[in-house]
Design a protein around this motif. Structure first.
Motif, PDB file in Angstrom:
ATOM      1  N   GLY A  52       0.818  -1.208   0.000  1.00  0.00           N
ATOM      2  CA  GLY A  52       0.000   0.000   0.000  1.00  0.00           C
ATOM      3  C   GLY A  52       0.851   1.257   0.000  1.00  0.00           C
ATOM      4  O   GLY A  52       0.574   2.216  -0.726  1.00  0.00           O
ATOM      5  N   GLU A  53       1.899   1.239   0.797  1.00  0.00           N
ATOM      6  CA  GLU A  53       2.788   2.399   0.904  1.00  0.00           C
ATOM      7  C   GLU A  53       3.472   2.692  -0.435  1.00  0.00           C
ATOM      8  O   GLU A  53       3.580   3.847  -0.855  1.00  0.00           O
ATOM      9  CB  GLU A  53       3.831   2.097   1.991  1.00  0.00           C
ATOM     10  N   ILE A  54       3.935   1.633  -1.097  1.00  0.00           N
ATOM     11  CA  ILE A  54       4.602   1.822  -2.390  1.00  0.00           C
ATOM     12  C   ILE A  54       3.586   2.307  -3.432  1.00  0.00           C
ATOM     13  O   ILE A  54       3.873   3.208  -4.231  1.00  0.00           O
ATOM     14  CB  ILE A  54       5.266   0.508  -2.858  1.00  0.00           C
ATOM     15  N   ALA A  55       2.398   1.711  -3.425  1.00  0.00           N
ATOM     16  CA  ALA A  55       1.384   2.127  -4.414  1.00  0.00           C
ATOM     17  C   ALA A  55       1.100   3.616  -4.292  1.00  0.00           C
ATOM     18  O   ALA A  55       0.915   4.310  -5.304  1.00  0.00           O
ATOM     19  CB  ALA A  55       0.100   1.315  -4.222  1.00  0.00           C
ATOM     20  N   SER A  56       1.089   4.109  -3.064  1.00  0.00           N
ATOM     21  CA  SER A  56       0.686   5.504  -2.879  1.00  0.00           C
ATOM     22  C   SER A  56       1.744   6.495  -3.348  1.00  0.00           C
ATOM     23  O   SER A  56       1.446   7.679  -3.509  1.00  0.00           O
ATOM     24  CB  SER A  56       0.323   5.758  -1.412  1.00  0.00           C
ATOM     25  N   ILE A  57       2.979   6.048  -3.573  1.00  0.00           N
ATOM     26  CA  ILE A  57       3.993   6.970  -4.134  1.00  0.00           C
ATOM     27  C   ILE A  57       4.176   6.764  -5.641  1.00  0.00           C
ATOM     28  O   ILE A  57       4.981   7.448  -6.268  1.00  0.00           O
ATOM     29  CB  ILE A  57       5.367   6.843  -3.427  1.00  0.00           C
ATOM     30  N   ALA A  58       3.442   5.796  -6.218  1.00  0.00           N
ATOM     31  CA  ALA A  58       3.600   5.501  -7.645  1.00  0.00           C
ATOM     32  C   ALA A  58       2.675   6.372  -8.485  1.00  0.00           C
ATOM     33  O   ALA A  58       1.792   7.055  -7.963  1.00  0.00           O
ATOM     34  CB  ALA A  58       3.313   4.026  -7.898  1.00  0.00           C
ATOM     35  N   SER A  59       2.879   6.324  -9.808  1.00  0.00           N
ATOM     36  CA  SER A  59       1.993   7.032 -10.737  1.00  0.00           C
ATOM     37  C   SER A  59       0.943   6.111 -11.340  1.00  0.00           C
ATOM     38  O   SER A  59      -0.041   6.572 -11.921  1.00  0.00           O
ATOM     39  CB  SER A  59       2.811   7.668 -11.860  1.00  0.00           C
ATOM     40  N   ALA A  60       1.171   4.801 -11.254  1.00  0.00           N
ATOM     41  CA  ALA A  60       0.166   3.832 -11.699  1.00  0.00           C
ATOM     42  C   ALA A  60       0.499   2.502 -11.035  1.00  0.00           C
ATOM     43  O   ALA A  60       1.630   2.273 -10.581  1.00  0.00           O
ATOM     44  CB  ALA A  60       0.158   3.678 -13.212  1.00  0.00           C
TER      45      ALA A  60
END
Lengths: 274, 274, 274
Positions: A52-60
């Motif tokens: 979840g943490e990584i997804a929230s800093i990604a662009s997609a």
């Protein structure tokens, strides 16, 4: 009338969006390399404690269930919800949907809990998702499911309306619909199906284009499939007769050297307004 | 005055050291193939029930947290401790350190419990490890962190002293320090960053060289990064203009055909005594 | 007198059998691509909740313990039992048998619970399985174990009789036995051992041939190893001097362009009736 699907690649290369993948270990290296090849930046992080943490800093975010397991299914849910909260486009690749109860249950769970920007699959997988009986044989589309183009166009439209997202059916001719507009892309070569992961790579390209064009998932998906189809043609012309290994490398060469003018020159796109 | 970093490759090829990896599934095939290409023998074994046992029969251990998860973190600890007990050099690749709490906590746990011979990362990862604020964006170094060379030299020295191991910062110019001597390697090409796993492959090369030269982790690390940089240059000359796929294969070609005389002829090494 | 090992490839390509793999993540991409290259269709599904279901719709199952772990060992057992029930041939690749207690225990458990059609390994692994003391060093065969050919022929025969399945020992000369007939295949090149996964790929080819010829596991295994050896020779002639990367791609090229006449022309097969 034709939109501009040809210059989007420039923004991918300029902004280098971070594309989070929770994907299968069979084709993950090709997915990472094609993400880099089109100009984006891949990160694969599948532990539930960071997804979840990584997804929230990604662009997609790209979710691919090719080798789903009890450890990564909760990670997919967690990452998908975080991406939804952060308003980041999420792409689903329902590999082998219809082939096992686990895959079917997981696809249902993902679609119920996550709002997808794009779902891409072969005709058997999309038939399964749309609620029709699919004739899934492993992870490849069955011959019975490879119906005629007008049926695929209708299926993509209906499924897009039902699930309220862009639906992409890839095959000899790709069909992309947002429920209103439906586009067919007739680029590509049969040899793409002789390599593992060309479907997964399409999903990574869709994620990469969506990451740079988050307000335009439909156009981003068309551009991604156009890129893959045209790269396949170029690779086939250069290396097709040499065999699968050379074709594989030529495909990565072609993706990494694509330009708007190559895309424009070779595109075989047909639009159907609903 | 320059030491001999050029003939160490011969002993790698003669002794074919067994290099145990607990590494990520994105780039693991390239890591195994580059380990073979330089002349060593890879084994990847990540289950907690065998990780320690395998580590104790290896000549070096490489821990790479690229796709760390709750199953493999205890395996890394177990393997690392077994390697320390058996006096086998351990290399850490802290992929994405700074990008999530899980990665940060894991890096702390590994550094607290295992004595590393070498830690290799990009500038963002090494900044994080040294206790500075990093600007990590996924698994690639951020632009803000790509400071000037003299800053990197100072950082590598201080971090090596603090952690009592060899520190290698890879980037446009690689910097390697054991706290006393610091070496810069200016070989390599920008295109290496267009392939996934070139950082991971550097760590596998460091493990391979360390496996054959366990008393000289500093020189082994310099030789490994020299090998990667020079192989990148050769690959770029042969295949760079063709695209990423051909460059990828040419990189493996170049590693597997490296010789001491190629290394000597092309090396761009600068030593700074502290 | 020589049987026909050369035309079986045609049925693989015509029937495109689905080959289920539970295999290691190091070489899985090569395994999937070589399965496609020979004309079959790969599926990798390792979760315990679907492994049995997927196995039962496949034409063959390949179990490879290269990166076995506590999650996938039960999946292997479940898939193997389902394949046995459905009368689908099962191939075992006991990677690194002899190298750790976990691998040894797992091999025992698999052999006790599953009826294998074919077991393929290097000489160290087959020695371990046959109950002899092996000198395993990681996942490669030890030099001490690379005994002379007549010893290997005897070992393969005895092991095949004891375990009641086809035994294949791959190495400089491959030896295949069903306990009655034993065949040696002298094709191949030393450079195959410079790539990771060539053993695993052999097992995938065996699975592919067995999937199309389920009543003839012995002939299928000979045809598979003949295919790999000859593809290795062709790849070496085309790209061996360029290095490991080009050789790797040329190997996939050669597998995907094999024909019965190429196999017939180059085969170096010797039969020993027991």
């Amino acid at each position: 009338m034709a939109r501009d699907y040809f210059t989007q690649i420039e923004k991918v290369r300029q902004t280098k969006p971070l594309i989070h993948h929770i994907t299968n270990y069979v084709t993950v290296n090709d997915c990472a390399n094609i993400t880099l090849g089109i100009g984006a930046s891949p990160i694969m992080a599948d532990d539930c404690n960071e997804a979840g943490e990584i997804a929230s800093i990604a662009s997609a975010l790209v979710l691919n269930i090719g080798t789903l397991n009890e450890r990564t299914i909760p990670s997919m849910l967690s990452a998908g919800k975080a991406a939804n909260t952060a308003d980041i486009p999420v792409v689903l690749d329902p590999v082998g949907a219809g082939a096992s109860k686990l895959r079917n249950d997981t696809v249902s769970q993902l679609i119920s809990n996550i709002s997808f920007a794009v779902i891409r699959g072969n005709i058997s997988e999309i038939r399964y998702i749309s609620g029709l009986q699919a004739n899934t044989k492993g992870v490849d589309a069955s011959l019975e499911d490879q119906m005629n183009l007008s049926n695929n166009i209708q299926l993509a439209q209906q499924c897009a309306q039902k699930l309220n997202c862009v639906i992409a059916i890839t095959g000899e001719t790709d069909v992309i619909s947002d429920g209103k507009t439906t586009v067919s892309v007739a680029n590509g070569v049969a040899m793409l199906s002789a390599l593992t992961g060309t479907g997964c790579m399409c999903s990574s390209l869709i994620g990469s284009y969506c990451g740079a064009h988050k307000e335009q998932p439909f156009a981003a998906t068309v551009a991604a499939l156009l890129s893959m189809g045209i790269a396949g043609e170029i690779a086939f012309e250069k290396a097709g007769q040499l065999g699968n290994g050379s074709f594989h490398m030529a495909l990565h060469d072609a993706i990494s050297t694509l330009t708007p003018s190559i895309l424009l020159e070779r595109a075989k796109i047909y639009e159907n307004e609903n």
